[in-house]
Design an enzyme around this catalytic site. Structure first.
Site, PDB file in Angstrom:
ATOM      1  N   LYS A 185     -25.485  31.138 -71.469  1.00 12.03           N
ATOM      2  CA  LYS A 185     -26.779  31.820 -71.416  1.00 12.03           C
ATOM      3  C   LYS A 185     -26.970  32.659 -72.677  1.00 12.03           C
ATOM      4  O   LYS A 185     -26.500  33.786 -72.764  1.00 12.03           O
ATOM      5  CB  LYS A 185     -26.892  32.735 -70.190  1.00 12.03           C
ATOM      6  CG  LYS A 185     -28.324  33.179 -69.958  1.00 12.03           C
ATOM      7  CD  LYS A 185     -28.470  34.561 -69.363  1.00 12.03           C
ATOM      8  CE  LYS A 185     -28.462  35.676 -70.334  1.00 12.03           C
ATOM      9  NZ  LYS A 185     -29.496  35.692 -71.369  1.00 12.03           N
ATOM     10  N   GLY A 237     -21.870  41.746 -74.759  1.00 13.11           N
ATOM     11  CA  GLY A 237     -23.127  42.493 -74.911  1.00 13.11           C
ATOM     12  C   GLY A 237     -22.856  43.976 -74.878  1.00 13.11           C
ATOM     13  O   GLY A 237     -21.748  44.431 -75.207  1.00 13.11           O
ATOM     14  N   THR A 241     -25.666  46.935 -70.095  1.00  6.77           N
ATOM     15  CA  THR A 241     -25.875  45.672 -69.361  1.00  6.77           C
ATOM     16  C   THR A 241     -24.604  45.295 -68.596  1.00  6.77           C
ATOM     17  O   THR A 241     -24.685  44.769 -67.478  1.00  6.77           O
ATOM     18  CB  THR A 241     -26.250  44.540 -70.338  1.00  6.77           C
ATOM     19  OG1 THR A 241     -27.230  45.024 -71.250  1.00  6.77           O
ATOM     20  CG2 THR A 241     -26.799  43.330 -69.613  1.00  6.77           C
ATOM     21  N   GLU A 259     -16.743  41.783 -73.319  1.00  4.94           N
ATOM     22  CA  GLU A 259     -16.541  42.070 -74.762  1.00  4.94           C
ATOM     23  C   GLU A 259     -17.753  42.906 -75.151  1.00  4.94           C
ATOM     24  O   GLU A 259     -18.870  42.379 -75.224  1.00  4.94           O
ATOM     25  CB  GLU A 259     -16.548  40.771 -75.580  1.00  4.94           C
ATOM     26  CG  GLU A 259     -15.525  39.741 -75.167  1.00  4.94           C
ATOM     27  CD  GLU A 259     -14.189  39.931 -75.858  1.00  4.94           C
ATOM     28  OE1 GLU A 259     -14.093  40.783 -76.751  1.00  4.94           O
ATOM     29  OE2 GLU A 259     -13.247  39.224 -75.471  1.00  4.94           O
ATOM     30  N   CYS A 294     -20.778  44.123 -83.584  1.00  5.32           N
ATOM     31  CA  CYS A 294     -19.900  44.915 -82.714  1.00  5.32           C
ATOM     32  C   CYS A 294     -18.766  45.526 -83.516  1.00  5.32           C
ATOM     33  O   CYS A 294     -18.211  46.549 -83.164  1.00  5.32           O
ATOM     34  CB  CYS A 294     -19.337  44.039 -81.607  1.00  5.32           C
ATOM     35  SG  CYS A 294     -18.378  42.640 -82.220  1.00  5.32           S
ATOM     36  N   GLU A 395     -23.265  53.948 -80.139  1.00  5.88           N
ATOM     37  CA  GLU A 395     -23.453  52.777 -80.989  1.00  5.88           C
ATOM     38  C   GLU A 395     -24.918  52.726 -81.441  1.00  5.88           C
ATOM     39  O   GLU A 395     -25.818  52.711 -80.600  1.00  5.88           O
ATOM     40  CB  GLU A 395     -23.094  51.505 -80.204  1.00  5.88           C
ATOM     41  CG  GLU A 395     -23.125  50.250 -81.046  1.00  5.88           C
ATOM     42  CD  GLU A 395     -22.789  48.986 -80.250  1.00  5.88           C
ATOM     43  OE1 GLU A 395     -23.334  48.802 -79.141  1.00  5.88           O
ATOM     44  OE2 GLU A 395     -21.977  48.178 -80.743  1.00  5.88           O
TER      45      GLU A 395
HETATM   46  P1  NAD Z   1     -27.350  43.167 -74.172  1.00  7.09           P
HETATM   47  O1  NAD Z   1     -26.314  43.840 -73.366  1.00  7.09           O
HETATM   48  O2  NAD Z   1     -28.718  43.724 -74.198  1.00  7.09           O
HETATM   49  O3  NAD Z   1     -27.513  41.635 -73.748  1.00  7.09           O
HETATM   50  C1  NAD Z   1     -26.403  40.750 -73.720  1.00  7.09           C
HETATM   51  C2  NAD Z   1     -26.760  39.528 -72.891  1.00  7.09           C
HETATM   52  O4  NAD Z   1     -26.919  39.933 -71.527  1.00  7.09           O
HETATM   53  C3  NAD Z   1     -28.069  38.843 -73.273  1.00  7.09           C
HETATM   54  O5  NAD Z   1     -27.919  37.456 -73.153  1.00  7.09           O
HETATM   55  C4  NAD Z   1     -29.043  39.360 -72.234  1.00  7.09           C
HETATM   56  O6  NAD Z   1     -30.143  38.505 -72.011  1.00  7.09           O
HETATM   57  C5  NAD Z   1     -28.141  39.406 -71.017  1.00  7.09           C
HETATM   58  N1  NAD Z   1     -28.594  40.262 -69.922  1.00  7.09           N
HETATM   59  C6  NAD Z   1     -29.440  41.306 -69.954  1.00  7.09           C
HETATM   60  N2  NAD Z   1     -29.554  41.858 -68.731  1.00  7.09           N
HETATM   61  C7  NAD Z   1     -28.765  41.145 -67.904  1.00  7.09           C
HETATM   62  C8  NAD Z   1     -28.452  41.223 -66.521  1.00  7.09           C
HETATM   63  N3  NAD Z   1     -28.985  42.165 -65.726  1.00  7.09           N
HETATM   64  N4  NAD Z   1     -27.581  40.318 -65.994  1.00  7.09           N
HETATM   65  C9  NAD Z   1     -27.012  39.381 -66.775  1.00  7.09           C
HETATM   66  N5  NAD Z   1     -27.275  39.249 -68.103  1.00  7.09           N
HETATM   67  C10 NAD Z   1     -28.140  40.124 -68.659  1.00  7.09           C
HETATM   68  O7  NAD Z   1     -26.736  43.108 -75.664  1.00  7.09           O
HETATM   69  P2  NAD Z   1     -27.445  42.587 -76.967  1.00  7.09           P
HETATM   70  O8  NAD Z   1     -28.461  43.605 -77.412  1.00  7.09           O
HETATM   71  O9  NAD Z   1     -27.873  41.175 -76.797  1.00  7.09           O
HETATM   72  O10 NAD Z   1     -26.199  42.579 -77.983  1.00  7.09           O
HETATM   73  C11 NAD Z   1     -25.741  43.702 -78.642  1.00  7.09           C
HETATM   74  C12 NAD Z   1     -24.501  44.276 -77.963  1.00  7.09           C
HETATM   75  O11 NAD Z   1     -23.477  43.282 -77.882  1.00  7.09           O
HETATM   76  C13 NAD Z   1     -23.896  45.403 -78.787  1.00  7.09           C
HETATM   77  O12 NAD Z   1     -23.479  46.437 -77.936  1.00  7.09           O
HETATM   78  C14 NAD Z   1     -22.713  44.732 -79.476  1.00  7.09           C
HETATM   79  O13 NAD Z   1     -21.726  45.641 -79.896  1.00  7.09           O
HETATM   80  C15 NAD Z   1     -22.247  43.806 -78.400  1.00  7.09           C
HETATM   81  N6  NAD Z   1     -21.421  42.717 -78.953  1.00  7.09           N
HETATM   82  C16 NAD Z   1     -20.068  42.713 -78.666  1.00  7.09           C
HETATM   83  C17 NAD Z   1     -19.249  41.713 -79.224  1.00  7.09           C
HETATM   84  C18 NAD Z   1     -17.757  41.695 -78.951  1.00  7.09           C
HETATM   85  O14 NAD Z   1     -17.120  40.677 -79.222  1.00  7.09           O
HETATM   86  N7  NAD Z   1     -17.154  42.757 -78.434  1.00  7.09           N
HETATM   87  C19 NAD Z   1     -19.812  40.709 -80.023  1.00  7.09           C
HETATM   88  C20 NAD Z   1     -21.178  40.764 -80.289  1.00  7.09           C
HETATM   89  C21 NAD Z   1     -21.973  41.761 -79.738  1.00  7.09           C
END
Ligand code: NAD
Length: 492
Positions: A185, A237, A241, A259, A294, A395
């Protein structure tokens, strides 16, 4: 700062449906999302979003595909994954361009992103025909006791908008090698690379339905997490979330690996090569992906005897880069993901200035002129930042870094660890003993000494504290997608 105006948007095909069981589904129950290209503010495509019905259809189909997958010999599965890695390699340029369309990341970086996904697929392909369990003696008996690892069946992999290729490599590759089918997804903000990847899986000969790609918003994401046919969720993410995902997963007690984000400390000791340290801090900080990573080293801790010299070098680099058209191969910094993100980040900067969290040394505003329609921000450096301020604690996920002063090793470690996050930490020093001792004391899942965060398949990547619980890469990454079974054969 040089700007490169928006001149080029290649006319690529942008896949915008759902890929379920090998078929494109254009009409879905989850509505649509108007995808905006962040460099121009213009509509790229209207993307179909998965709702509960499509998630259910995908999960059911994936179970059949998973049975087909594990019925193949290990050698055949290995070869198919190697074919997939080759196919990614052949499509490096195309996937790289889709990554730019997805979120405006400079094309300069995208070949490396595709290469990362390819290298993880190749690495995990090598595990498939070498899978083995173990056995253990049982006390006071001649029984045979076997410990085996099995796939979960169908796993849900939820990706952030900034890391489709990273998630494909780190998580989808491991899930497939472990014998699972995958419902990927992607974020509705960045669906194109993942959808094309799903198509390439079919072209490479993977069974239809083994990799399904369903862009969705929060509702579709939650339907995936709640689906009783999903054996495990892998979520990448933000922490906000993740809390919702963990709450939804509680319905079926579905296991979740996370992650998450970071507020990584980058420790610069006075004995470091300051030119190198400044360059690394700039690119691992506000410049790389405009700080939307991240792994961003957003808290730069500098020993006071080198502080002024380092700051001058850092600001010099930050102010010298080219910002603008992500398809221009000379551009280093692209836009942030959306107008809302630009407003939020400018809000963080304005608050930090008004509450005196630190001194604004460079940057601080949105870029106008020829770039005004896109979401471009000046790379921003704050000096003498209070580590307890909101600026240093949360962040930012934008091109903003805090430079913080420390006196000695003990103080550096104390400041570095004084955070709720624990994803990465960076250490710049020419003293190997110090490097090792400091690395041992830092509370983070990955420590990078005198180098950037170049994630490789051999080593596990993941967070401490609120940066997550999962590990990707290495054998640990494979185990994330396997459950353990103990089999005892009575011999008495
Ligand atoms: P986000 O948490 O807003 O969204 C992540 C994913 O979750 C998206 O696909 C989103 O559509 C989905 N989502 C949203 N609400 C949901 C719900 N209620 N149930 C299930 N899925 C849901 O994050 P973002 O803005 O897309 O990404 C940025 C974040 O990701 C930052 O905090 C970044 O540090 C982190 N990140 C971490 C890593 C890692 O490897 N640790 C890698 C990349 C990004």
């Amino acid at each position: 700062m040089t700007t490169s105006t928006i001149v080029s948007v290649p006319p690529d095909r942008l896949p915008a449906g759902l890929l379920i069981g090998g078929d494109w589904v254009e009409h879905s129950s989850g509505g649509q999302h108007e995808h905006i290209y962040p460099a121009s503010g213009r509509t790229n495509a209207v993307v179909a979003l998965a709702g509960e019905a499509e998630i259910d259809r995908a999960v059911r189909g994936a179970h059949a595909a998973q049975r087909e997958w594990v019925a193949l010999t290990p050698e055949r599965r290995r070869d198919l994954l190697i074919d997939l890695a080759d196919a990614l390699h052949e499509h490096t340029a195309e996937l790289g361009r889709l990554n730019v369309h997805d979120f405006g990341v400079p094309s300069l970086m995208t070949e490396g992103h595709v290469g990362l996904a390819e290298s993880f697929i190749r690495f995990y392909a090598g595990y498939v025909d070498k899978a083995h369990g173990s056995s253990t003696p049982i006390s006071k008996s001649f029984d045979i006791n076997l410990i085996e690892r099995e796939p979960y069946g169908v796993v849900g992999v939820i990706a952030p908008w900034n890391g489709a290729l990273v998630v494909i490599g780190l998580n989808v590759a491991a899930a497939l090698a472990a014998g699972n089918a995958v419902i990927l997804k992607p974020s509705e903000l960045a669906p194109f690379t993942s959808l094309r990847f799903g198509e390439i899986c079919l072209e490479a000969g993977l069974p239809a339905g083994l990799v399904n790609v369903l862009p969705a918003g929060p509702a579709g994401g939650e339907a995936l997490v709640r689906h009783p046919g999903v054996g495990k969720i892998h979520f990448t993410g933000g922490g906000h979330t993740a809390r919702k995902v963990l709450a939804a997963a509680a319905a079926n007690l579905t296991p979740v690996a996370t992650e998450l984000g970071g507020k990584s400390a980058n420790l610069v000791f006075a004995d470091a090569d300051l030119d190198r340290a400044a360059r690394l801090s700039a690119f691992q900080g506000p410049l790389g992906q405009a700080g939307q990573s991240c792994a961003c080293g957003s808290r730069i801790l500098v020993q006071d005897s080198a502080y002024d010299a380092f700051l001058e070098k850092l600001v010099g680099i930050v102010e010298s880069v080219t910002i603008g058209d992500p398809f221009d191969p000379h551009v280093v910094v692209g836009p942030v993901i959306s107008a809302a993100a630009a407003d939020r980040i400018v809000g963080v900067i304005d608050r930090a200035v008004s509450d005196g969290s630190g001194e604004l040394v460079t940057g601080g505003t949105r870029i106008g002129g020829a770039l005004a329609d896109g979401y471009f921000l000046q790379p921003t450096v704050f000096a003498n930042v209070d580590n307890r301020s909101q600026l240093a604690a949360e962040e930012t996920f934008g091109p903003v870094v805090s430079v913080i002063r420390f006196h000695d090793e003990a103080e550096a470690i104390e400041i570095a660890n004084d955070t709720t996050y624990g994803l990465n930490a960076y250490v710049q020093t020419n003293d190997l003993t110090r490097a090792h001792s400091v690395a041992r004391q830092l509370q983070a899942g990955s420590i990078w000494i005198n180098r950037n965060s170049d994630i490789q398949p051999q080593g596990p990547y993941g967070g401490y504290k609120q940066s997550g619980s999962g590990r990707a890469g290495g054998e640990q990454g494979l185990h994330e997608f396997q459950q353990v079974k103990n089999i005892r054969i009575g011999m008495s």
